[in-house]
Design an enzyme around this catalytic site. Sequence first.
Site, PDB file in Angstrom:
ATOM      1  N   PHE A 197      32.322  21.732 -50.003  1.00 56.19           N
ATOM      2  CA  PHE A 197      33.333  22.141 -49.026  1.00 56.19           C
ATOM      3  C   PHE A 197      34.163  23.303 -49.607  1.00 56.19           C
ATOM      4  O   PHE A 197      34.513  23.284 -50.786  1.00 56.19           O
ATOM      5  CB  PHE A 197      34.222  20.933 -48.726  1.00 56.19           C
ATOM      6  CG  PHE A 197      35.167  21.129 -47.582  1.00 56.19           C
ATOM      7  CD1 PHE A 197      34.723  21.032 -46.271  1.00 56.19           C
ATOM      8  CD2 PHE A 197      36.498  21.419 -47.817  1.00 56.19           C
ATOM      9  CE1 PHE A 197      35.606  21.211 -45.218  1.00 56.19           C
ATOM     10  CE2 PHE A 197      37.386  21.596 -46.749  1.00 56.19           C
ATOM     11  CZ  PHE A 197      36.932  21.490 -45.450  1.00 56.19           C
ATOM     12  N   ASP A 200      35.420  13.962 -54.712  1.00 48.55           N
ATOM     13  CA  ASP A 200      36.073  14.194 -53.421  1.00 48.55           C
ATOM     14  C   ASP A 200      35.461  13.206 -52.437  1.00 48.55           C
ATOM     15  O   ASP A 200      34.255  13.264 -52.161  1.00 48.55           O
ATOM     16  CB  ASP A 200      35.862  15.647 -52.959  1.00 48.55           C
ATOM     17  CG  ASP A 200      36.689  15.974 -51.724  1.00 48.55           C
ATOM     18  OD1 ASP A 200      36.903  15.065 -50.893  1.00 48.55           O
ATOM     19  OD2 ASP A 200      37.108  17.137 -51.589  1.00 48.55           O
ATOM     20  N   TYR A 235      42.740  11.699 -42.525  1.00 47.92           N
ATOM     21  CA  TYR A 235      42.703  11.967 -41.071  1.00 47.92           C
ATOM     22  C   TYR A 235      41.282  11.950 -40.527  1.00 47.92           C
ATOM     23  O   TYR A 235      41.076  12.167 -39.346  1.00 47.92           O
ATOM     24  CB  TYR A 235      43.388  13.306 -40.731  1.00 47.92           C
ATOM     25  CG  TYR A 235      42.908  14.488 -41.533  1.00 47.92           C
ATOM     26  CD1 TYR A 235      41.725  15.130 -41.215  1.00 47.92           C
ATOM     27  CD2 TYR A 235      43.648  14.967 -42.607  1.00 47.92           C
ATOM     28  CE1 TYR A 235      41.284  16.203 -41.953  1.00 47.92           C
ATOM     29  CE2 TYR A 235      43.220  16.040 -43.360  1.00 47.92           C
ATOM     30  CZ  TYR A 235      42.025  16.658 -43.023  1.00 47.92           C
ATOM     31  OH  TYR A 235      41.585  17.719 -43.767  1.00 47.92           O
ATOM     32  N   LYS A 236      40.293  11.714 -41.409  1.00 44.96           N
ATOM     33  CA  LYS A 236      38.904  11.634 -40.946  1.00 44.96           C
ATOM     34  C   LYS A 236      38.622  10.174 -40.557  1.00 44.96           C
ATOM     35  O   LYS A 236      39.171   9.702 -39.580  1.00 44.96           O
ATOM     36  CB  LYS A 236      37.992  12.188 -42.031  1.00 44.96           C
ATOM     37  CG  LYS A 236      38.219  13.701 -42.192  1.00 44.96           C
ATOM     38  CD  LYS A 236      37.487  14.347 -43.347  1.00 44.96           C
ATOM     39  CE  LYS A 236      37.755  15.859 -43.311  1.00 44.96           C
ATOM     40  NZ  LYS A 236      37.343  16.533 -44.543  1.00 44.96           N
ATOM     41  N   ARG A 291      26.885  18.844 -35.877  1.00 49.56           N
ATOM     42  CA  ARG A 291      27.220  17.715 -36.743  1.00 49.56           C
ATOM     43  C   ARG A 291      27.752  16.568 -35.909  1.00 49.56           C
ATOM     44  O   ARG A 291      28.743  16.712 -35.198  1.00 49.56           O
ATOM     45  CB  ARG A 291      28.261  18.170 -37.782  1.00 49.56           C
ATOM     46  CG  ARG A 291      28.349  17.241 -38.975  1.00 49.56           C
ATOM     47  CD  ARG A 291      29.317  17.765 -40.014  1.00 49.56           C
ATOM     48  NE  ARG A 291      30.685  17.751 -39.516  1.00 49.56           N
ATOM     49  CZ  ARG A 291      31.770  17.955 -40.262  1.00 49.56           C
ATOM     50  NH1 ARG A 291      31.629  18.202 -41.555  1.00 49.56           N
ATOM     51  NH2 ARG A 291      32.971  17.928 -39.741  1.00 49.56           N
TER      52      ARG A 291
HETATM   53  C1  LIG Z   1      38.026  17.754 -44.924  1.00 49.90           C
HETATM   54  C2  LIG Z   1      37.874  18.046 -46.381  1.00 49.90           C
HETATM   55  C3  LIG Z   1      38.942  18.565 -47.126  1.00 49.90           C
HETATM   56  C4  LIG Z   1      40.214  18.908 -46.407  1.00 49.90           C
HETATM   57  O1  LIG Z   1      41.222  19.406 -47.189  1.00 49.90           O
HETATM   58  P1  LIG Z   1      42.671  19.601 -46.516  1.00 49.90           P
HETATM   59  O2  LIG Z   1      43.516  20.069 -47.599  1.00 49.90           O
HETATM   60  O3  LIG Z   1      43.062  18.277 -45.924  1.00 49.90           O
HETATM   61  O4  LIG Z   1      42.515  20.604 -45.410  1.00 49.90           O
HETATM   62  C5  LIG Z   1      38.750  18.745 -48.487  1.00 49.90           C
HETATM   63  N1  LIG Z   1      37.559  18.461 -49.082  1.00 49.90           N
HETATM   64  C6  LIG Z   1      36.509  17.979 -48.368  1.00 49.90           C
HETATM   65  C7  LIG Z   1      35.226  17.673 -49.053  1.00 49.90           C
HETATM   66  C8  LIG Z   1      36.638  17.774 -47.001  1.00 49.90           C
HETATM   67  O5  LIG Z   1      35.609  17.320 -46.293  1.00 49.90           O
END
Ligand SMILES: *Cc1c(COP(=O)(O)O)cnc(C)c1O
Length: 408
Positions: A132, A209, A234-235, A383
């Site tokens: 990501f 992560d 939030y996911k 997705r």
């Molecule tokens: C969604 C996601 C993030 C999001 O980071 P934010 O700081 O909340 O925007 C980070 N790492 C991964 C792997 C994600 O899927």
Amino acid sequence: MAPPTDPTDPAYAAGLDAADPLGPHRDLFVGAETPLVYFDGNSLGRPLRVTGERLRTFVEEEWGGRLIRGWDEAWMDLPLVVGDGIGAACLGAAAGQVAVGDSTTVLLYKALRAAVALRPGRTEVVLNRDDFPTDRYVAASVARELGLTLRWIEVDPAAGVSVDDAAGVVGERTAVVLLSHVAYRSAWLADAPAITAVAHDAGAVVLWDLSHSVGSVPLALDDWGVDLAVGCTYKYLDGGPGAPAFVYAAARHHEGLDQPVTGWMGHADPFAMGPDWVPAPGIRRMVSGTPPIVGMLALQDMLRLLAAVGMPAVRQKSVALTSYAVDLADAWLAPLGVALASPRDPERRGGHVTLSHPRMREVVAALWQADVLPDYRDPGGLRLGLSPLSTSFTEVRTGLAAVRDLLA
Ligand SMILES: *Cc1c(COP(=O)(O)O)cnc(C)c1O
């Protein structure tokens, strides 16, 4: 009458829903009664209905009634109380090792700096070229700040980092292995215990992560010997837009945990207002500023539900949903030129499925017009994020039928 055996048959989806022990939970979520098809629960989970009442009560009674007293009475401890809740319901983490606050990006920065500081003299951070963006960008900044080298693992974007991939790059210079447990694009489910062991055998620490695995895939961070981890709420944790992230640090590291954003709220005695920063004992030292109390309200409702249902049952439903999506894609979409860009083996697949086709960007735009909401991820990836407690099998069938009709 014999049960239907053709997965494209609407009665087949109805049969799966009828036999699903978690099926009735879908009605606990806002919008369950509408025909909208939601395939983006891995980007922003649906709210629980009870959360509306919790927010109203919070404004009227806690914030409005307790006012500044709320900090002493409850709010000060909330980052660790909610952290323990995430740890118990989802992470396999004993109490006192998880704190909530900041965004995932900011916590990742703090955790990566702390991880590197655990291995003085080592010069490399290992990470995945296809991870990501925020993870790659933050690692690049940390490398720049500290004069470290990034060691990239190159992967097939439809798969992810294998144990052998990790073993091939981790070595005596490695300070930290930073990887996503479930890949945001392909849903590749990394073998976290084995990769953690590879890192430890080389004397390195791991930082996982968990943004796409928490609340979807069972985790056992304590048993796996994980050093540090971060993730989103939030996911699959349905904490709401911009809900704060969490950080896990194993208790054995707390004493030496050196994070760079040394704010007053991570101080051993914040209200002494002393001249120098003295770290709070335990995981609290990972807290920097005033905790986002309102942002943790919805999350507490989802944690209660996940704790009651249990992650093994959630995972079982998740595998059933993604497997059904793969079956429908094979039957309807493969003949139209759509490729599966996720692992076919459910053991190596997290909670989403990515389907690719050169015209998927247009297809997704048209789906959104029709109240079918998946995500689009380059290159050409549709997705499907199938949040286990709020998604039905019939919803999966309806959404994929819409993809079929658009492509045809
Ligand atoms: C969604 C996601 C993030 C999001 O980071 P934010 O700081 O909340 O925007 C980070 N790492 C991964 C792997 C994600 O899927």
